[in-house]
Design a protein around this motif. Sequence first.
Motif, PDB file in Angstrom:
ATOM      1  N   ARG A  37      -1.573 -59.644 -10.048  1.00 53.35           N
ATOM      2  CA  ARG A  37      -2.256 -60.777 -10.657  1.00 53.35           C
ATOM      3  C   ARG A  37      -2.313 -60.762 -12.168  1.00 53.35           C
ATOM      4  NH1 ARG A  37      -5.175 -63.738  -7.362  1.00 53.35           N
ATOM      5  NH2 ARG A  37      -6.824 -64.013  -8.882  1.00 53.35           N
ATOM      6  N   THR A  38      -2.015 -59.611 -12.768  1.00 56.44           N
ATOM      7  CA  THR A  38      -2.148 -59.560 -14.223  1.00 56.44           C
ATOM      8  C   THR A  38      -1.025 -60.336 -14.900  1.00 56.44           C
ATOM      9  OG1 THR A  38      -2.337 -58.122 -16.135  1.00 56.44           O
ATOM     10  CG2 THR A  38      -0.805 -57.437 -14.439  1.00 56.44           C
ATOM     11  N   ARG A  39      -1.325 -60.867 -16.082  1.00 58.32           N
ATOM     12  CA  ARG A  39      -0.264 -61.491 -16.870  1.00 58.32           C
ATOM     13  C   ARG A  39       0.084 -60.616 -18.057  1.00 58.32           C
ATOM     14  NH1 ARG A  39      -2.870 -67.347 -17.065  1.00 58.32           N
ATOM     15  NH2 ARG A  39      -2.888 -67.756 -14.839  1.00 58.32           N
ATOM     16  N   TRP A  40      -0.343 -59.350 -17.961  1.00 53.11           N
ATOM     17  CA  TRP A  40      -0.071 -58.400 -19.022  1.00 53.11           C
ATOM     18  C   TRP A  40       1.435 -58.302 -19.231  1.00 53.11           C
ATOM     19  CZ3 TRP A  40       0.566 -52.562 -18.514  1.00 53.11           C
ATOM     20  CH2 TRP A  40       0.431 -51.934 -19.765  1.00 53.11           C
ATOM     21  N   ARG A  41       1.861 -58.403 -20.488  1.00 55.46           N
ATOM     22  CA  ARG A  41       3.304 -58.478 -20.711  1.00 55.46           C
ATOM     23  C   ARG A  41       4.010 -57.150 -20.483  1.00 55.46           C
ATOM     24  NH1 ARG A  41       3.388 -58.522 -27.120  1.00 55.46           N
ATOM     25  NH2 ARG A  41       5.618 -58.791 -26.861  1.00 55.46           N
ATOM     26  N   PHE A  42       3.277 -56.053 -20.499  1.00 60.18           N
ATOM     27  CA  PHE A  42       3.923 -54.758 -20.278  1.00 60.18           C
ATOM     28  C   PHE A  42       3.760 -54.249 -18.848  1.00 60.18           C
ATOM     29  CE2 PHE A  42       3.121 -54.738 -24.909  1.00 60.18           C
ATOM     30  CZ  PHE A  42       4.452 -54.730 -25.300  1.00 60.18           C
ATOM     31  N   ARG A  43       3.457 -55.197 -17.942  1.00 62.13           N
ATOM     32  CA  ARG A  43       3.297 -54.809 -16.550  1.00 62.13           C
ATOM     33  C   ARG A  43       4.540 -54.074 -16.023  1.00 62.13           C
ATOM     34  NH1 ARG A  43       2.924 -59.437 -12.111  1.00 62.13           N
ATOM     35  NH2 ARG A  43       5.117 -59.501 -12.635  1.00 62.13           N
ATOM     36  N   PHE A  44       5.711 -54.515 -16.510  1.00 63.05           N
ATOM     37  CA  PHE A  44       6.956 -53.929 -15.993  1.00 63.05           C
ATOM     38  C   PHE A  44       7.013 -52.416 -16.229  1.00 63.05           C
ATOM     39  CE2 PHE A  44       7.828 -54.997 -20.366  1.00 63.05           C
ATOM     40  CZ  PHE A  44       8.650 -53.969 -20.807  1.00 63.05           C
ATOM     41  N   LEU A  45       6.365 -51.939 -17.307  1.00 62.49           N
ATOM     42  CA  LEU A  45       6.354 -50.504 -17.576  1.00 62.49           C
ATOM     43  C   LEU A  45       5.665 -49.754 -16.439  1.00 62.49           C
ATOM     44  CD1 LEU A  45       5.471 -50.345 -21.387  1.00 62.49           C
ATOM     45  CD2 LEU A  45       7.652 -49.809 -20.277  1.00 62.49           C
ATOM     46  N   LEU A  46       4.498 -50.295 -16.043  1.00 62.94           N
ATOM     47  CA  LEU A  46       3.748 -49.652 -14.974  1.00 62.94           C
ATOM     48  C   LEU A  46       4.524 -49.729 -13.656  1.00 62.94           C
ATOM     49  CD1 LEU A  46       1.021 -48.280 -14.714  1.00 62.94           C
ATOM     50  CD2 LEU A  46       0.100 -50.429 -13.884  1.00 62.94           C
ATOM     51  N   GLU A  47       5.174 -50.889 -13.435  1.00 58.58           N
ATOM     52  CA  GLU A  47       5.970 -51.040 -12.209  1.00 58.58           C
ATOM     53  C   GLU A  47       7.079 -49.992 -12.162  1.00 58.58           C
ATOM     54  OE1 GLU A  47       5.636 -55.727 -10.950  1.00 58.58           O
ATOM     55  OE2 GLU A  47       6.954 -55.207 -12.619  1.00 58.58           O
ATOM     56  N   ALA A  48       7.686 -49.739 -13.326  1.00 57.11           N
ATOM     57  CA  ALA A  48       8.764 -48.744 -13.379  1.00 57.11           C
ATOM     58  C   ALA A  48       8.211 -47.347 -13.083  1.00 57.11           C
ATOM     59  CB  ALA A  48       9.435 -48.782 -14.741  1.00 57.11           C
ATOM     60  N   VAL A  49       7.019 -47.042 -13.632  1.00 55.21           N
ATOM     61  CA  VAL A  49       6.427 -45.724 -13.390  1.00 55.21           C
ATOM     62  C   VAL A  49       6.136 -45.532 -11.901  1.00 55.21           C
ATOM     63  CG1 VAL A  49       4.371 -44.310 -13.780  1.00 55.21           C
ATOM     64  CG2 VAL A  49       5.470 -45.481 -15.700  1.00 55.21           C
ATOM     65  N   VAL A  50       5.563 -46.583 -11.279  1.00 60.10           N
ATOM     66  CA  VAL A  50       5.247 -46.494  -9.855  1.00 60.10           C
ATOM     67  C   VAL A  50       6.522 -46.311  -9.029  1.00 60.10           C
ATOM     68  CG1 VAL A  50       4.393 -47.804  -7.873  1.00 60.10           C
ATOM     69  CG2 VAL A  50       3.087 -47.790 -10.001  1.00 60.10           C
ATOM     70  N   ALA A  51       7.612 -46.950  -9.468  1.00 57.64           N
ATOM     71  CA  ALA A  51       8.850 -46.911  -8.682  1.00 57.64           C
ATOM     72  C   ALA A  51       9.660 -45.637  -8.925  1.00 57.64           C
ATOM     73  CB  ALA A  51       9.707 -48.137  -8.996  1.00 57.64           C
ATOM     74  N   LEU A  52       9.294 -44.872  -9.963  1.00 58.09           N
ATOM     75  CA  LEU A  52      10.095 -43.687 -10.322  1.00 58.09           C
ATOM     76  C   LEU A  52      10.416 -42.761  -9.145  1.00 58.09           C
ATOM     77  CD1 LEU A  52       9.171 -42.042 -13.749  1.00 58.09           C
ATOM     78  CD2 LEU A  52      11.393 -42.742 -12.891  1.00 58.09           C
ATOM     79  N   PRO A  53       9.433 -42.412  -8.300  1.00 61.26           N
ATOM     80  CA  PRO A  53       9.743 -41.485  -7.203  1.00 61.26           C
ATOM     81  C   PRO A  53      10.833 -41.993  -6.269  1.00 61.26           C
ATOM     82  CG  PRO A  53       7.378 -41.724  -7.449  1.00 61.26           C
ATOM     83  CD  PRO A  53       8.011 -42.735  -8.348  1.00 61.26           C
ATOM     84  N   LEU A  54      11.132 -43.296  -6.298  1.00 58.30           N
ATOM     85  CA  LEU A  54      12.201 -43.827  -5.448  1.00 58.30           C
ATOM     86  C   LEU A  54      13.550 -43.277  -5.885  1.00 58.30           C
ATOM     87  CD1 LEU A  54      11.279 -47.613  -5.121  1.00 58.30           C
ATOM     88  CD2 LEU A  54      11.129 -45.862  -3.356  1.00 58.30           C
ATOM     89  N   VAL A  55      13.721 -43.047  -7.182  1.00 58.23           N
ATOM     90  CA  VAL A  55      15.043 -42.676  -7.685  1.00 58.23           C
ATOM     91  C   VAL A  55      15.090 -41.246  -8.194  1.00 58.23           C
ATOM     92  CG1 VAL A  55      15.706 -45.029  -8.260  1.00 58.23           C
ATOM     93  CG2 VAL A  55      14.464 -43.685  -9.942  1.00 58.23           C
ATOM     94  N   LEU A  56      13.923 -40.709  -8.529  1.00 58.12           N
ATOM     95  CA  LEU A  56      13.889 -39.366  -9.097  1.00 58.12           C
ATOM     96  C   LEU A  56      14.179 -38.323  -8.012  1.00 58.12           C
ATOM     97  CD1 LEU A  56      13.125 -38.733 -12.018  1.00 58.12           C
ATOM     98  CD2 LEU A  56      10.817 -38.205 -11.220  1.00 58.12           C
TER      99      LEU A  56
END
Lengths: 226, 355
Positions: A37-56
């Motif tokens: 729900r956030t419109r924070w423009r740097f949301r993608f950074l957090l999304e990338a951090v959460v997704a890291l274990p998928l590829v690491l």
Amino acid sequence: MPDTADLTALAITLKLAGISTLILLLLGTPLAWWMARTRWRFRFLLEAVVALPLVLPPTVLGFYLLVALGPHGPIGGLVETLGGRPLAFTFTGLVIGSVFYSMPFVVQPLQSAFTAIGQRPLEVAATLRASPLDRFFTVAVPLARSGFLTAAVLGFAHTLGEFGVVLMIGGNIPGETQVVSIAIYDHVEALEYARAHWLSGGLLLLSFLMLITVYALNRRFRLAQP
Amino acid sequence: MNVEARFRINRGDFTLDVDLRLPGRGITALLGPSGCGKTTLLRAIAGLESCRDGFIKVGDMIWQDSGRCLPPHRRSLGYVFQEASLFTHLSVRGNLEYGLRRVPETARRVSVDKAIDLLGIGALLERSTVQLSGGERQRVAIARALAVSPDILLMDEPLASLDAARKQEIMPWLESLHEELDIPVIYVSHSPDEVACLADHLVLLEAGRIKASGAPGELLTRLSLPLAHGNDAEALIDAVVAGHDDGYDLTYLDFPGGRFTVTRKALPAGHSVRLRVAARDVSVTLEQQSGTSILNSFPAIIDEIMPEGSARVTVRLLAGGVPLLARITRKSAALLDLKNGKSVYAQAKSVALLS
């Protein structure tokens, strides 16, 4: 037949997966809600951090966790200063590792379920006198139930199969941190194929049953909604 | 329960700048083309659209003032969205009770039973929302909004997502709301037809500003506004049933400019009705005609004439002070030497009863 050591490993595995899933649901739900729900423009950074274990590689994640949780690491050191045991090579350490490792499998289904609900039902609830917290529990959660189911089962199943992270930070202490996936590895190393078969087959069946349940229930949820 | 709303909302290249004062009863229609800001205005009144620069007062309650702003769930309003937006995880009854349960008992003025009756949804209560037709869904949504005993009902094009048959199904329910409710209703629409049937008060929005506001009959016939120039331009006339002619099976309807004769309607004498007279069905004569089959003919004074393309004109007539429109050829207007202030007769070939 599996012996007592195997059954202990299975019990530890199930306990680890259960506790991790519970913690992930508690932490992941507000995080996913906020990210949906956030419109924070740097949301993608957090999304990338959460997704890291998928590829690491799990060993990389495990290595950093080992460093952090060890007696000289920031978290392990802190725990030790407070009078606790260092977390590396303990069950608690495994839980912490699993939470990081399975995070995307819980947060992503929840986030997409919350996003799919859209703004409208929540606005309707607001015009029907429901406060924000009320709206969350009486509208968002029930409408996202298939997301919760998927998140819980994927989080659980993924923790069941964890190997690399556990090996790095849990070691392989029978009765404490030895989980099924590592027990299987040990059996194969020792050429005990029959016991490896028992454990592998059991894990395969369990995972398959859980996924069948998710897909069947999700189908029913979808049928109940236009 | 008077309503005051003032807003300035900037959204990129669009500015909504309005100052609304509405009567405490009856249906106010906000009419305008899509993109004129009518939905934004309605959402701002509900508090769903955040705006710092605004003032809203409903009855004695100030919902928004400089610096203070009640969140939507603290405002006593009912909101009907364009799509019914029922909660799919609840039954019809669950939907109706969702809002009701959140209203303190002392503030409940409309019972669920009354809301159910008003919208005729008694037979649907135990159904799942997915089993309802579009029209039924929208009726449940309206009942759900009423069940919170709101001080004001906001409706955002509740018929726009329905086909013509479903609209016909809902219209009578909306009309009965009009008679039964003693709260103000703001009804957003882009359809002059819906407005003609329902509105007591009309506000025309254009590009984020109020272009005109007043009685629908007055605004629909005002030649300075676009509504009077469309192909479907029409006049609205409020009349009262005066009596019936049993021999010829007719009904007489009186209005300040005279008496309409229509085919018999099953309405008691004294009943109020609203009539629609299309501009293209009205002709103008200099004298009262005798050799004609048209029964509805009234003395009128020409108020204004405006050209409509190169061949036609639209004439605004006042019959007993009530405005009527006539769409005639420019040649007829010249032959009859029509000009402002001239006394003529207006003949209506056909009349439609709206309610």
